[in-house]
Design a protein around this motif. Structure first.
Motif, mmCIF file in Angstrom:
data_model
loop_
_atom_site.group_PDB
_atom_site.id
_atom_site.type_symbol
_atom_site.label_atom_id
_atom_site.label_comp_id
_atom_site.label_asym_id
_atom_site.label_seq_id
_atom_site.Cartn_x
_atom_site.Cartn_y
_atom_site.Cartn_z
ATOM 1 N N GLN A 220 3.125 18.410 3.797
ATOM 2 C CA GLN A 220 3.197 19.232 5.008
ATOM 3 C C GLN A 220 3.840 20.583 4.719
ATOM 4 O O GLN A 220 3.371 21.625 5.189
ATOM 5 C CB GLN A 220 3.980 18.506 6.103
ATOM 6 C CG GLN A 220 3.244 17.356 6.721
ATOM 7 C CD GLN A 220 4.096 16.607 7.733
ATOM 8 O OE1 GLN A 220 5.318 16.741 7.750
ATOM 9 N NE2 GLN A 220 3.444 15.810 8.569
ATOM 10 N N MET A 221 4.917 20.583 3.948
ATOM 11 C CA MET A 221 5.589 21.847 3.622
ATOM 12 C C MET A 221 4.701 22.733 2.760
ATOM 13 O O MET A 221 4.658 23.955 2.954
ATOM 14 C CB MET A 221 6.924 21.561 2.926
ATOM 15 C CG MET A 221 7.944 20.983 3.884
ATOM 16 S SD MET A 221 9.528 20.428 3.213
ATOM 17 C CE MET A 221 9.760 21.235 1.717
ATOM 18 N N ALA A 222 3.961 22.146 1.831
ATOM 19 C CA ALA A 222 3.074 22.924 0.969
ATOM 20 C C ALA A 222 1.930 23.533 1.784
ATOM 21 O O ALA A 222 1.582 24.714 1.593
ATOM 22 C CB ALA A 222 2.519 22.050 -0.152
ATOM 23 N N MET B 43 0.823 -1.180 0.000
ATOM 24 C CA MET B 43 0.000 0.000 0.000
ATOM 25 C C MET B 43 0.876 1.255 0.000
ATOM 26 O O MET B 43 0.661 2.146 -0.804
ATOM 27 C CB MET B 43 -0.912 -0.032 1.219
ATOM 28 C CG MET B 43 -1.841 1.112 1.265
ATOM 29 S SD MET B 43 -3.168 0.694 2.404
ATOM 30 C CE MET B 43 -3.518 2.242 3.022
ATOM 31 N N PHE B 44 1.829 1.360 0.896
ATOM 32 C CA PHE B 44 2.734 2.497 0.917
ATOM 33 C C PHE B 44 4.051 2.088 0.280
ATOM 34 O O PHE B 44 4.563 1.000 0.518
ATOM 35 C CB PHE B 44 2.977 2.964 2.356
ATOM 36 C CG PHE B 44 1.747 3.526 3.010
ATOM 37 C CD1 PHE B 44 1.217 4.732 2.606
ATOM 38 C CD2 PHE B 44 1.116 2.838 4.033
ATOM 39 C CE1 PHE B 44 0.085 5.250 3.206
ATOM 40 C CE2 PHE B 44 -0.014 3.334 4.635
ATOM 41 C CZ PHE B 44 -0.545 4.548 4.223
ATOM 42 N N LEU C 262 8.503 10.948 1.847
ATOM 43 C CA LEU C 262 8.837 12.158 1.089
ATOM 44 C C LEU C 262 7.584 12.890 0.620
ATOM 45 O O LEU C 262 7.511 14.118 0.650
ATOM 46 C CB LEU C 262 9.706 11.797 -0.119
ATOM 47 C CG LEU C 262 11.114 11.297 0.197
ATOM 48 C CD1 LEU C 262 11.809 10.862 -1.085
ATOM 49 C CD2 LEU C 262 11.916 12.370 0.887
ATOM 50 N N VAL C 263 6.565 12.143 0.191
ATOM 51 C CA VAL C 263 5.315 12.745 -0.258
ATOM 52 C C VAL C 263 4.611 13.419 0.919
ATOM 53 O O VAL C 263 4.098 14.541 0.798
ATOM 54 C CB VAL C 263 4.411 11.687 -0.926
ATOM 55 C CG1 VAL C 263 3.026 12.245 -1.195
ATOM 56 C CG2 VAL C 263 5.051 11.174 -2.202
ATOM 57 N N ILE C 264 4.604 12.764 2.066
ATOM 58 C CA ILE C 264 3.972 13.344 3.253
ATOM 59 C C ILE C 264 4.697 14.620 3.665
ATOM 60 O O ILE C 264 4.067 15.636 3.989
ATOM 61 C CB ILE C 264 3.928 12.308 4.399
ATOM 62 C CG1 ILE C 264 2.948 11.190 4.043
ATOM 63 C CG2 ILE C 264 3.518 12.968 5.710
ATOM 64 C CD1 ILE C 264 2.945 10.038 5.016
#
Length: 88
Positions: free
Chosen positions: A14-16, A1-2, A8-10
Motif C-alpha cells: 500500500q505504501m509503495a 495460506m497467510f 506487513l507485506v500488505i
C-alpha cells in the motif's frame, strides 16, 4: 495460506503504491506548470504579442484624423449589431 508477516507485506504494498501515485501526480503537475496551464506555446504567445505591438505602433504613428475616421467607421459598423442585441 497467510503467514504472520502478511499484514506487513500488505502495508508495504500500500505504501509503495501510494508513493508511486504521489510521484506520478507530482510529475504531472510539474509538466503542466512548465508548459503553461493555458496550453499555449511560447511561440504562440510571442505571435499575439507581436500583433499587439504592431497595432500600438500603428496607433502611435498614424495621423490622428485618419485613425479617428477608422475608429468611427468601426463604431458605425457595430452599432446595428448592438441595437439588435439590446432589443432582444
Amino acid at each position: 495460506m497467510f503467514g504472520a508477516d502478511t499484514p506487513l507485506v500488505i502495508d508495504a504494498l500500500q505504501m509503495a503504491s501510494l508513493a508511486a501515485v504521489a510521484t506520478g501526480g507530482a510529475v504531472w503537475l510539474f509538466l503542466r506548470r512548465k508548459s503553461g496551464s493555458s496550453g499555449t506555446t511560447p511561440a504562440a504567445k510571442a505571435g499575439t504579442l507581436e500583433d499587439r505591438v504592431r497595432v500600438l505602433e500603428r496607433i502611435a504613428t498614424d495621423r490622428s484624423h485618419d485613425l479617428a475616421d477608422e475608429i468611427e467607421s468601426l463604431r458605425d459598423a457595430s452599432a446595428p449589431a448592438r441595437k439588435t442585441e439590446e432589443a432582444a
